[in-house]
Write a protein that holds these residues in place. Structure first.
Motif, mmCIF file in Angstrom:
data_model
loop_
_atom_site.group_PDB
_atom_site.id
_atom_site.type_symbol
_atom_site.label_atom_id
_atom_site.label_comp_id
_atom_site.label_asym_id
_atom_site.label_seq_id
_atom_site.Cartn_x
_atom_site.Cartn_y
_atom_site.Cartn_z
ATOM 1 N N ASP B 101 0.835 -1.201 0.000
ATOM 2 C CA ASP B 101 0.000 0.000 0.000
ATOM 3 C C ASP B 101 0.875 1.259 0.000
ATOM 4 O O ASP B 101 1.933 1.293 0.633
ATOM 5 C CB ASP B 101 -0.901 -0.024 1.249
ATOM 6 C CG ASP B 101 -2.095 0.890 1.092
ATOM 7 O OD1 ASP B 101 -3.195 0.373 0.857
ATOM 8 O OD2 ASP B 101 -1.919 2.127 1.182
ATOM 9 N N ARG B 102 0.394 2.277 -0.712
ATOM 10 C CA ARG B 102 1.199 3.512 -0.823
ATOM 11 C C ARG B 102 1.258 4.280 0.494
ATOM 12 O O ARG B 102 2.226 4.927 0.818
ATOM 13 C CB ARG B 102 0.623 4.400 -1.923
ATOM 14 C CG ARG B 102 1.148 3.987 -3.295
ATOM 15 C CD ARG B 102 0.676 4.940 -4.340
ATOM 16 N NE ARG B 102 -0.779 4.882 -4.496
ATOM 17 C CZ ARG B 102 -1.462 5.632 -5.330
ATOM 18 N NH1 ARG B 102 -0.843 6.516 -6.069
ATOM 19 N NH2 ARG B 102 -2.768 5.524 -5.440
ATOM 20 N N ASN B 103 0.172 4.156 1.258
ATOM 21 C CA ASN B 103 0.112 4.845 2.554
ATOM 22 C C ASN B 103 0.965 4.084 3.578
ATOM 23 O O ASN B 103 0.743 2.890 3.821
ATOM 24 C CB ASN B 103 -1.348 4.921 3.008
ATOM 25 C CG ASN B 103 -1.514 5.719 4.281
ATOM 26 O OD1 ASN B 103 -0.811 5.499 5.262
ATOM 27 N ND2 ASN B 103 -2.453 6.642 4.256
ATOM 28 N N SER B 104 1.933 4.774 4.165
ATOM 29 C CA SER B 104 2.881 4.075 5.047
ATOM 30 C C SER B 104 2.210 3.510 6.302
ATOM 31 O O SER B 104 2.568 2.436 6.768
ATOM 32 C CB SER B 104 4.010 5.020 5.435
ATOM 33 O OG SER B 104 3.490 6.146 6.096
ATOM 34 N N LYS B 105 1.220 4.245 6.834
ATOM 35 C CA LYS B 105 0.539 3.757 8.053
ATOM 36 C C LYS B 105 -0.263 2.490 7.737
ATOM 37 O O LYS B 105 -0.257 1.523 8.491
ATOM 38 C CB LYS B 105 -0.393 4.836 8.595
ATOM 39 C CG LYS B 105 0.323 5.865 9.452
ATOM 40 C CD LYS B 105 -0.659 6.825 10.057
ATOM 41 C CE LYS B 105 0.057 7.937 10.791
ATOM 42 N NZ LYS B 105 -0.851 9.002 11.202
ATOM 43 N N THR B 106 -0.972 2.538 6.614
ATOM 44 C CA THR B 106 -1.764 1.374 6.201
ATOM 45 C C THR B 106 -0.836 0.192 5.948
ATOM 46 O O THR B 106 -1.124 -0.935 6.361
ATOM 47 C CB THR B 106 -2.558 1.704 4.906
ATOM 48 O OG1 THR B 106 -3.267 2.907 5.107
ATOM 49 C CG2 THR B 106 -3.511 0.596 4.528
ATOM 50 N N ARG B 107 0.290 0.476 5.286
ATOM 51 C CA ARG B 107 1.251 -0.587 4.969
ATOM 52 C C ARG B 107 1.781 -1.225 6.245
ATOM 53 O O ARG B 107 1.843 -2.448 6.360
ATOM 54 C CB ARG B 107 2.400 0.004 4.145
ATOM 55 C CG ARG B 107 3.218 -1.054 3.434
ATOM 56 C CD ARG B 107 4.160 -0.480 2.396
ATOM 57 N NE ARG B 107 5.090 0.493 2.957
ATOM 58 C CZ ARG B 107 5.169 1.760 2.573
ATOM 59 N NH1 ARG B 107 4.350 2.210 1.633
ATOM 60 N NH2 ARG B 107 6.040 2.575 3.119
#
Lengths: 148, 145
Positions: B101-107
């Motif tokens: 995922d591009r979003n670091s928190k989601t990743r």
């Protein structure tokens, strides 16, 4: 309701290396009773009714899909977003059903009013069964016929 | 509408095949309902249970011992007549891979879940091996081909 069973090929049969086409599914065939079409329904009415039905079906399918997908989202923030979206689909389905109901109510009202006028015009030799307005309308109609 | 709400209690058509409490078999999604129906209605399935087996595993995020309730215990006969026993987990394909995922928190969140899942699945695979069974993960690719 007619309950029967039939065998289908299930994708899991291949995954588990099971004999294909052995999954039994119950099939309930509901007897479909066709309602006699209202004489007031024209082609445009049928088109509107079909479109509303399509919206209802699409919305309910999407509601189920979105809700199922939401079960697998572990992050509550994103799960809630999907659930909200599912509620939106459910509202769309509800609105389509309401529109269909209103449409039918209006047609039924018109149909009843038409029947009332028609029945008031049927005059027995001795007796007219109708309300005051219908009697007046019938008398007026009779007057017109006599004048002509 | 197909089964209006994909959440509820599953009513068995072949209760003799089910191992466990037959009155409280729940399903939380259309995927689980699909699996329940298949296992209940296919005559090659000899026995099955839903979340009936607790396997201990070490959670990598806190290092403590937790219980992993594997989705399905299934005993079945394959097309050659071999009797097999499997532990089956149903998961979306996305959760079986490392997150990109591009979003670091989601990743980060998704990769933590992935790491926990990996520990669960390793424990389940070892448990199955010890008992002469096998363990597999079923995704939407196998479930809705």
């Amino acid at each position: 309701m007619i309950n029967i069973e039939r065998t289908i090929e299930h994708p899991l049969e291949e995954a588990l290396d099971i004999e294909p086409g052995t999954t039994i599914v119950p099939v309930t065939n509901a007897e479909i009773i066709q309602a006699s079409p209202s004489p007031l329904y024209d082609e445009k009415d049928t088109e509107i009714d079909t479109q509303l039905q399509q919206i209802y079906e699409l919305a309910t399918v999407e509601f189920n899909n979105t809700l199922s997908d939401a079960q697998f989202i572990e992050n509550p923030k994103y799960r809630v977003i999907l659930q909200e979206q599912a509620v939106g689909y459910l509202n769309t389905a509800l609105n389509a059903a309401k529109e269909k109901k209103d449409f039918k109510v209006q047609k039924d009202k018109l149909s009843l009013a038409k029947e009332k006028v028609d029945s008031a015009r049927t005059v027995n030799n001795n007796l007219i069964v109708a309300d005051r307005n219908d009697i007046l309308k019938a008398l007026l109609a009779q007057d017109r016929e006599l004048k002509e | 509408m197909s089964s209006s709400w994909q959440k509820g209690l599953y009513k068995l058509r072949h209760p003799e095949k089910y191992r466990g409490n037959r009155t409280s078999i729940r399903y939380m999604s259309s995927w689980e309902l699909n699996m329940h129906r298949f296992l209940d209605n296919n005559p090659n399935i000899i026995e099955w249970a839903f979340e009936g087996l607790a396997i201990p595993y070490i959670k990598p995020t806190d290092g403590k011992i937790n219980k992993y309730y594997v989705d399905y215990f299934v005993k079945y006969s394959d097309k050659n007549g071999n009797i097999k026993t499997e532990l089956i987990e149903v998961k979306p394909e996305k959760q079986t891979k490392i997150s990109t995922d591009r979003n670091s928190k989601t990743r980060l969140y998704e990769n933590l879940t992935y790491a926990v899942n990996q520990s669960k699945w390793e424990a389940a695979a070892k448990f199955a091996e010890r008992n002469g069974w096998s363990f597999r993960i079923i995704t939407e690719n196998q479930l809705f081909k």
